[in-house]
Design an enzyme around this catalytic site. Sequence first.
Site, PDB file in Angstrom:
ATOM      1  N   CYS A 122       0.805  -1.223   0.000  1.00  0.00           N
ATOM      2  CA  CYS A 122       0.000   0.000   0.000  1.00  0.00           C
ATOM      3  C   CYS A 122       0.840   1.275   0.000  1.00  0.00           C
ATOM      4  O   CYS A 122       0.319   2.346  -0.305  1.00  0.00           O
ATOM      5  CB  CYS A 122      -0.937   0.002   1.211  1.00  0.00           C
ATOM      6  SG  CYS A 122      -2.134  -1.340   1.213  1.00  0.00           S
ATOM      7  N   HIS A 257      -2.798   7.346   2.269  1.00  0.00           N
ATOM      8  CA  HIS A 257      -3.324   6.070   1.780  1.00  0.00           C
ATOM      9  C   HIS A 257      -4.737   5.896   2.306  1.00  0.00           C
ATOM     10  O   HIS A 257      -5.005   6.086   3.502  1.00  0.00           O
ATOM     11  CB  HIS A 257      -2.424   4.933   2.267  1.00  0.00           C
ATOM     12  CG  HIS A 257      -3.020   3.582   2.119  1.00  0.00           C
ATOM     13  ND1 HIS A 257      -3.632   3.159   0.959  1.00  0.00           N
ATOM     14  CD2 HIS A 257      -3.109   2.543   3.000  1.00  0.00           C
ATOM     15  CE1 HIS A 257      -4.075   1.925   1.129  1.00  0.00           C
ATOM     16  NE2 HIS A 257      -3.771   1.527   2.352  1.00  0.00           N
ATOM     17  N   ASN A 288     -10.474   0.666  -0.101  1.00  0.00           N
ATOM     18  CA  ASN A 288      -9.019   0.608  -0.016  1.00  0.00           C
ATOM     19  C   ASN A 288      -8.502  -0.073  -1.275  1.00  0.00           C
ATOM     20  O   ASN A 288      -8.720  -1.260  -1.485  1.00  0.00           O
ATOM     21  CB  ASN A 288      -8.624  -0.177   1.237  1.00  0.00           C
ATOM     22  CG  ASN A 288      -7.125  -0.278   1.439  1.00  0.00           C
ATOM     23  OD1 ASN A 288      -6.346  -0.116   0.525  1.00  0.00           O
ATOM     24  ND2 ASN A 288      -6.720  -0.569   2.668  1.00  0.00           N
TER      25      ASN A 288
END
Length: 332
Positions: A122, A257, A288
């Site tokens: 990520c 993020h 996400n």
Amino acid sequence: MPAVLTSRPPGGTRLLGVGAYRPDRIVTNDEVCGPIDSSDEWIRQRSGIVTRRHARPDETVASMAAAAARDALAFAGVPAERVDTVIVASMSNLQQSPPIAPEIAHRAGAGSAAALDVGAACSGFCHGLAVADALVRAGTAGYTLVIGAERMTDIIDPKDRSTAFLFGDGAGAVLVGPAARPGIGPVVWGSDGARSDLIAHSDSWLAVRDKPEFWPTMRMAGQEVFRWAIQQIAPTALAAVGAAGLDVADLAAFVPHQANLRIIDKLAAALRLPDTVRVSRDVVDTGNTSAASIPLALHTMLTGGGPAPSGPALLTGFGAGLSYAALVVDLP
């Protein structure tokens, strides 16, 4: 302690364009909550997510990445043949070999460009952006595409209560190029391999060979990751702002993020951001998307309607590894 790279020659780099690809299929909480014995209310309370995108069978990591790259090039007004480097961050490309970046470069029209994959989960987009900045400033690269692309639905168990509701699919890209003055600040990054088991696949791909009926999927210790992110990422983000010679009051935007709305709000509070700083909360509608989340959120912020922010934006990536990176960029 995270490393801070501060040696920077004259001139610099900047973001010239931002692009995105979002699958057409919008998936509501009601669609994902059944297999995990959950509810729309529980998912919203735990993550803030209302919808996410799931790719169709023909929407691959490569096809989505190439579409986002072409969009970024169109934004910048730079033809694909002028791109000489392509950096792709992805944790959901299922093919070990060949690396996926050369195929994406070809699909995007930059077939002769140097192309490489970045494996930092990520935080991969921020890692790729730091590498692109260094390459361009060193004169090793000119126009460089940095792409985050994910089909997280391929590596998530739809019955896993800790992950099934969180993740979505998509791709985002930026074009980095030379500039008269620095438009990408020093990176502050690091890792915590002692906690690598907090976000990890249930087994290696060897398990598929030994047990054909078995498919390894990604698992996450949600509460522990939540606590780690708040403790580690806030000071890392502040260090990146300081390394850029700025204060949080100088920021136009904060684009972390898009892991979880609760984490985003906690980080914004820990950084004591003034009301003038636009905070990205793209996770509400996109979920996400791992390495794709920051460029997708940037794209929404700049093109999603309403006045786009102008000035420096703080980007922070964090995730499996555990790895993390933060840097400040001037918005295109």
